[in-house]
Design a protein around this motif. Structure first.
Motif, short mmCIF file in Angstrom:
data_model
loop_
_atom_site.label_atom_id
_atom_site.label_comp_id
_atom_site.label_asym_id
_atom_site.label_seq_id
_atom_site.Cartn_x
_atom_site.Cartn_y
_atom_site.Cartn_z
N GLY A 35 37.78 -13.05 46.98
CA GLY A 35 37.21 -12.93 48.33
C GLY A 35 36.08 -13.89 48.59
N LEU A 36 35.72 -13.98 49.87
CA LEU A 36 34.72 -14.94 50.31
C LEU A 36 33.34 -14.67 49.70
CD1 LEU A 36 35.38 -15.36 54.15
CD2 LEU A 36 35.53 -17.12 52.37
N GLY A 37 33.09 -13.42 49.37
CA GLY A 37 31.78 -13.08 48.81
C GLY A 37 31.52 -13.73 47.45
N ALA A 51 26.97 -21.23 50.57
CA ALA A 51 28.15 -20.38 50.39
C ALA A 51 29.26 -20.86 51.30
CB ALA A 51 27.80 -18.93 50.71
N THR A 52 30.51 -20.62 50.88
CA THR A 52 31.65 -21.02 51.71
C THR A 52 31.75 -20.15 52.97
OG1 THR A 52 32.91 -21.89 49.86
CG2 THR A 52 34.18 -21.08 51.70
N HIS A 53 31.31 -18.91 52.87
CA HIS A 53 31.48 -17.98 54.00
C HIS A 53 30.45 -18.19 55.11
CE1 HIS A 53 28.01 -15.64 52.67
NE2 HIS A 53 28.51 -15.62 51.44
N GLY A 54 30.66 -17.47 56.21
CA GLY A 54 29.75 -17.55 57.35
C GLY A 54 28.69 -16.47 57.29
N SER A 55 28.08 -16.18 58.46
CA SER A 55 26.89 -15.32 58.49
C SER A 55 27.23 -13.83 58.57
CB SER A 55 26.00 -15.73 59.67
OG SER A 55 26.72 -15.56 60.88
N ASP A 65 25.08 -18.70 62.11
CA ASP A 65 25.97 -18.15 63.15
C ASP A 65 26.32 -19.24 64.15
OD1 ASP A 65 27.31 -16.54 64.98
OD2 ASP A 65 25.44 -15.90 65.94
N THR A 66 26.96 -20.29 63.70
CA THR A 66 27.15 -21.46 64.58
C THR A 66 27.92 -21.12 65.85
OG1 THR A 66 29.02 -21.96 63.16
CG2 THR A 66 27.01 -23.15 62.75
N TYR A 67 28.85 -20.18 65.75
CA TYR A 67 29.67 -19.82 66.91
C TYR A 67 28.81 -19.15 67.99
CZ TYR A 67 34.04 -18.47 69.20
OH TYR A 67 35.09 -18.34 70.07
N ALA A 70 25.85 -7.17 51.95
CA ALA A 70 26.47 -8.47 51.67
C ALA A 70 26.49 -8.75 50.17
CB ALA A 70 25.69 -9.57 52.38
N ASN A 71 27.53 -9.39 49.74
CA ASN A 71 27.64 -9.83 48.36
C ASN A 71 26.90 -11.18 48.23
OD1 ASN A 71 28.43 -10.77 45.88
ND2 ASN A 71 30.61 -10.31 46.15
N PRO A 72 25.88 -11.25 47.40
CA PRO A 72 25.12 -12.51 47.30
C PRO A 72 25.74 -13.53 46.33
CG PRO A 72 24.07 -10.83 45.94
CD PRO A 72 25.29 -10.17 46.55
P1 NAD Z 1 32.39 -14.92 57.97
O1 NAD Z 1 32.70 -15.75 56.79
O2 NAD Z 1 30.97 -14.76 58.34
O3 NAD Z 1 33.00 -13.44 57.76
C1 NAD Z 1 34.39 -13.21 57.56
C2 NAD Z 1 34.57 -11.82 56.90
O4 NAD Z 1 34.11 -11.91 55.53
C3 NAD Z 1 33.72 -10.73 57.55
O5 NAD Z 1 34.43 -9.51 57.52
C4 NAD Z 1 32.50 -10.62 56.65
O6 NAD Z 1 31.89 -9.34 56.64
C5 NAD Z 1 33.07 -10.98 55.28
N1 NAD Z 1 32.07 -11.63 54.46
C6 NAD Z 1 31.61 -12.91 54.57
N2 NAD Z 1 30.65 -13.14 53.67
C7 NAD Z 1 30.51 -12.00 52.96
C8 NAD Z 1 29.66 -11.61 51.88
N3 NAD Z 1 28.77 -12.47 51.34
N4 NAD Z 1 29.75 -10.35 51.41
C9 NAD Z 1 30.63 -9.48 51.91
N5 NAD Z 1 31.48 -9.78 52.93
C10 NAD Z 1 31.40 -11.04 53.45
O7 NAD Z 1 33.24 -15.52 59.17
P2 NAD Z 1 33.14 -15.20 60.74
O8 NAD Z 1 32.84 -13.75 60.94
O9 NAD Z 1 34.34 -15.78 61.30
O10 NAD Z 1 31.91 -16.06 61.24
C11 NAD Z 1 30.61 -15.55 61.49
C12 NAD Z 1 29.71 -16.70 61.90
O11 NAD Z 1 29.55 -17.57 60.77
C13 NAD Z 1 30.26 -17.57 63.03
O12 NAD Z 1 29.20 -17.91 63.89
C14 NAD Z 1 30.81 -18.80 62.33
O13 NAD Z 1 30.78 -19.93 63.16
C15 NAD Z 1 29.84 -18.92 61.18
N6 NAD Z 1 30.36 -19.63 60.01
C16 NAD Z 1 29.46 -20.38 59.33
C17 NAD Z 1 29.83 -21.00 58.17
C18 NAD Z 1 28.83 -21.79 57.41
O14 NAD Z 1 27.64 -21.75 57.73
N7 NAD Z 1 29.25 -22.50 56.40
C19 NAD Z 1 31.15 -20.85 57.68
C20 NAD Z 1 32.04 -20.04 58.37
C21 NAD Z 1 31.63 -19.42 59.54
#
Ligand code: NAD
Length: 359
Positions: free
Chosen positions: A255-257, A273-277, A76-78, A287-289
């Motif tokens: 999708g990001l999951g 993973a490419t996505h955030g927390s 959760d870097t933000y 969450a999708n792993p």
């Molecule tokens: P996010 O990627 O966490 O989520 C964006 C959307 O995608 C949300 O609706 C979330 O529920 C969904 N999503 C993401 N991963 C999912 C999964 N595995 N399964 C199902 N749905 C999923 O982006 P955000 O909400 O903008 O950021 C949340 C925090 O993560 C922030 O603090 C941000 O700085 C950080 N972040 C970290 C990384 C990283 O560590 N590489 C990347 C992006 C964002």
């Protein structure tokens, strides 16, 4: 072969949930195939901030340096406090400390999974150590600063060295695939910085006469990805363009999951993973792993090649295959993909499929 050490850093919000799910599958692979792996765990992120005052203490960076591979959950870097209060971004600290200069982000359509793009199979190779990310592109201090309360400046860094080495990773990747490489820049406007990236990337690509190489401006690439994603094979670009385009590409194919990635250097590699927390779905077993599972498969593939371990290479292939097979069944997906399975239940399905495949 001696055992390899894997450092596991679960991260924040959904991080511990998806890391536990990925590890269930890894442990099954270790049991079935006899992987030469040992695991250590360490705390980062909010848990570490509370206990030590640092999102990533030096001891964790040292442990990552001495490990053979790292599995990093999203952070959760933000939501962290300022850097001078311990809120250092664990991902960028690890990328820099371990010199993980290549971020490899594949995006492929998956059989049966609903997606905007159904015939897409590309890899974005993203420079991971400099570019627009001003919080991490200086030797000392930060490249982002405010001379007055109403002016904010950020310095972008592009070097010939980093451009050449990321271009080489991309060329090698393209040689193993469909031999098509797209260089992406904004060299029409950023004539010096992206001009330098392009000059060096072209010069490296010229060493690979079998590759079909083109240059696409980043704004055009954002459109081309929507219109004809199947036209691309390997895309190489600077840090922020790669970050943004890879999220776009991930969304196009499900999708990001589903978006796995590997951070790799010459000596270290880290699955992430490419996505955030995803704070909005944390703690709900929703969450999708898959993204982290695919990332771990990429790490095992990298380790298998580096240590000439057929077992690790086989584990990478089987984990990837088992996950794709489960995803192909609409009744066995997580909610982001229209299914009803929780994180843990999905991992169980992959574990069972893995056992079938390994038999
Ligand atoms: P996010 O990627 O966490 O989520 C964006 C959307 O995608 C949300 O609706 C979330 O529920 C969904 N999503 C993401 N991963 C999912 C999964 N595995 N399964 C199902 N749905 C999923 O982006 P955000 O909400 O903008 O950021 C949340 C925090 O993560 C922030 O603090 C941000 O700085 C950080 N972040 C970290 C990384 C990283 O560590 N590489 C990347 C992006 C964002």
């Amino acid at each position: 072969m001696p055992h390899l050490n894997i450092l596991v850093l679960p991260g924040d919000h959904i991080g511990p949930e998806i890391t536990a799910a990925a590890l269930e599958i890894v442990m099954e692979a270790r049991r079935l195939i006899g992987l030469p792996l040992e695991f250590r765990h360490a705390e980062i992120g909010h848990a570490s901030l509370q206990r030590t005052g640092h999102a990533i203490p030096d001891s964790v960076v040292d442990a990552a340096r001495s490990a053979d591979g790292v599995i990093l959950g999203p952070c959760d870097t933000y939501g962290y406090p300022p850097v001078d209060q311990g809120g250092v971004n664990p991902s960028s600290r690890l990328r820099l400390s371990l010199d993980l200069y290549a971020n490899i982000r594949p995006s492929r359509s998956i059989a049966g999974v609903p997606a905007l793009a159904t015939r897409m199979d590309l890899v974005i190779v993203r420079e991971n150590t400099e570019g627009f990310y001003a919080d991490r592109n200086m030797f000392a201090g930060a490249g982002e600063f405010m001379p007055t309360p109403d002016i904010a400046l950020a310095v972008r860094k592009v070097t010939a060295h980093a451009s050449r080495r990321i271009a080489r990773v991309a060329c090698e990747k393209a040689m193993q695939r469909r031999k098509k490489l797209s260089l992406v820049s904004k060299a029409n406007v950023l004539k010096l910085s992206d001009g330098l990236f392009l000059r060096e990337a072209k010069s490296v690509a010229a060493e690979y006469p079998e590759l079909a190489v083109d240059h696409v401006l980043v704004d055009a690439m954002a459109s081309h990805l929507i219109r004809s994603p199947q036209a691309f094979d390997v895309i190489v670009t600077t840090n922020m363009f790669g970050d943004i385009l890879s999220n776009e590409a991930a969304e196009l194919c499900g999708g990001l999951g589903l978006a796995g990635s590997l951070n790799a250097g010459d000596r270290h590699a880290m699955a992430q993973a490419t996505h955030g927390s995803a704070p909005d779905i944390a703690g709900q077993d929703r969450a999708n792993p898959c993204a982290l599972i695919f990332s771990v498969a990429m790490l095992f593939d990298w380790l298998g090649k580096r240590h000439r371990s057929d077992a690790l290479t086989r584990a990478a292939t089987l984990i990837d295959r088992a996950t794709l097979d489960v995803l192909a069944d609409p009744a066995r997906r997580t909610r982001d993909l229209g299914g009803s399975l929780g994180t843990h239940a999905f991992a169980n399905e992959v574990r069972e499929r893995l056992a079938d495949l390994a038999a």
